[in-house]
Write a protein that holds these residues in place. Sequence first.
Motif, short mmCIF file in Angstrom:
data_model
loop_
_atom_site.label_atom_id
_atom_site.label_comp_id
_atom_site.label_asym_id
_atom_site.label_seq_id
_atom_site.Cartn_x
_atom_site.Cartn_y
_atom_site.Cartn_z
N PRO A 136 69.97 -13.35 85.18
CA PRO A 136 68.78 -14.19 85.08
C PRO A 136 67.56 -13.52 85.72
CG PRO A 136 70.44 -15.19 86.52
CD PRO A 136 71.00 -13.92 85.99
N ILE A 137 66.41 -13.84 85.16
CA ILE A 137 65.14 -13.34 85.69
C ILE A 137 64.72 -14.23 86.85
CG2 ILE A 137 62.71 -12.99 85.18
CD1 ILE A 137 63.40 -12.49 82.33
N ASP A 138 64.18 -13.62 87.87
CA ASP A 138 63.64 -14.37 89.00
C ASP A 138 62.30 -14.96 88.57
OD1 ASP A 138 62.80 -15.39 91.42
OD2 ASP A 138 62.58 -13.44 92.39
N ALA A 139 62.18 -16.25 88.64
CA ALA A 139 60.94 -16.93 88.23
C ALA A 139 59.76 -16.54 89.11
CB ALA A 139 61.14 -18.44 88.27
N TYR A 140 60.04 -15.91 90.25
CA TYR A 140 58.97 -15.49 91.15
C TYR A 140 58.61 -14.01 90.98
CZ TYR A 140 59.33 -20.01 93.32
OH TYR A 140 59.33 -21.36 93.54
N SER A 141 59.20 -13.36 89.97
CA SER A 141 58.78 -11.99 89.67
C SER A 141 57.55 -12.05 88.77
CB SER A 141 59.93 -11.20 89.02
OG SER A 141 60.32 -11.80 87.81
N LEU A 142 56.83 -10.94 88.71
CA LEU A 142 55.61 -10.90 87.91
C LEU A 142 55.94 -11.00 86.43
CD1 LEU A 142 53.47 -8.14 89.66
CD2 LEU A 142 53.10 -10.60 89.70
N CYS A 143 55.09 -11.68 85.71
CA CYS A 143 55.24 -11.82 84.27
C CYS A 143 55.10 -10.44 83.63
CB CYS A 143 54.18 -12.77 83.71
SG CYS A 143 54.26 -12.93 81.92
N CYS A 181 53.12 -18.69 85.01
CA CYS A 181 52.54 -18.14 83.79
C CYS A 181 53.35 -18.56 82.56
CB CYS A 181 52.51 -16.61 83.90
SG CYS A 181 51.78 -15.77 82.50
N CYS A 182 54.64 -18.34 82.61
CA CYS A 182 55.48 -18.56 81.43
C CYS A 182 56.76 -19.32 81.79
CB CYS A 182 55.87 -17.22 80.81
SG CYS A 182 54.50 -16.28 80.16
N ALA A 183 56.67 -20.26 82.68
CA ALA A 183 57.88 -20.98 83.13
C ALA A 183 58.61 -21.63 81.96
CB ALA A 183 57.51 -22.03 84.17
N ASP A 184 57.86 -22.17 81.01
CA ASP A 184 58.48 -22.82 79.86
C ASP A 184 59.15 -21.82 78.92
OD1 ASP A 184 55.91 -21.76 79.19
OD2 ASP A 184 55.87 -23.00 77.39
N PHE A 185 58.85 -20.56 79.09
CA PHE A 185 59.34 -19.51 78.21
C PHE A 185 60.45 -18.68 78.86
CE2 PHE A 185 58.53 -15.65 75.52
CZ PHE A 185 58.71 -16.27 74.30
N LEU A 186 60.85 -19.05 80.06
CA LEU A 186 61.83 -18.29 80.84
C LEU A 186 63.15 -18.04 80.09
CD1 LEU A 186 62.26 -16.83 83.51
CD2 LEU A 186 63.06 -18.97 84.49
N PRO A 187 63.73 -19.03 79.40
CA PRO A 187 64.98 -18.74 78.67
C PRO A 187 64.81 -17.64 77.62
CG PRO A 187 64.64 -21.11 78.86
CD PRO A 187 63.39 -20.46 79.34
#
Length: 176
Positions: free
Chosen positions: A2-9, A20-26
């Motif tokens: 999984p990608i860390d939501a706190y890493s840079l987009c 920035c793209c929380a809704d797009f994380l999956p």
Amino acid sequence: MPIDAYSLCPGGSGKKIKFCCADFLPELEKIVRMLEGEQHLACLRHIEHLQEHGEQRACLLAIKGELLRLSDQFEAAEANSAAFLERFPDNSLAWAEAAILTAVSQGGRLALEKLQRAIARADGQMHQRLYQAIGIVAEILIQEEDWLAGRALLHLQLALSQDDERPMELLMRLNR
């Protein structure tokens, strides 16, 4: 993984994915898995599928541009770069990708203005692609015997990263 939501987009916004793209994380996680599995063409098709369904995010344009360039689809990469710049004119990654493509197809001298715009828009954050663009433009300038400009960019790379030995190797070769 999984990608860390706190890493840079990966789109170069300078924001963390969560902002920035929380809704797009999956979808980003799916893309990263494909990239880690070296499924580049499948990843490219997936990005194009997302774009056909209305997704025009900077992260998709940035990843797509790199995949197109790395798979030698330069015409498509140029079109993607133009779309990236049109949609996100203040994005440093859009300018970095444009600088790389210009350097490869038209020469280092013509790429310098785009590289300068990329650096100016980076707001002190050095994304890996921008760092890479600096190195590519520097190498092409040196191949074109524009020693001074190439040397300056290599010195910039050295100032930005002490861990990368490539700029020092090129400078040493240039000095010989």
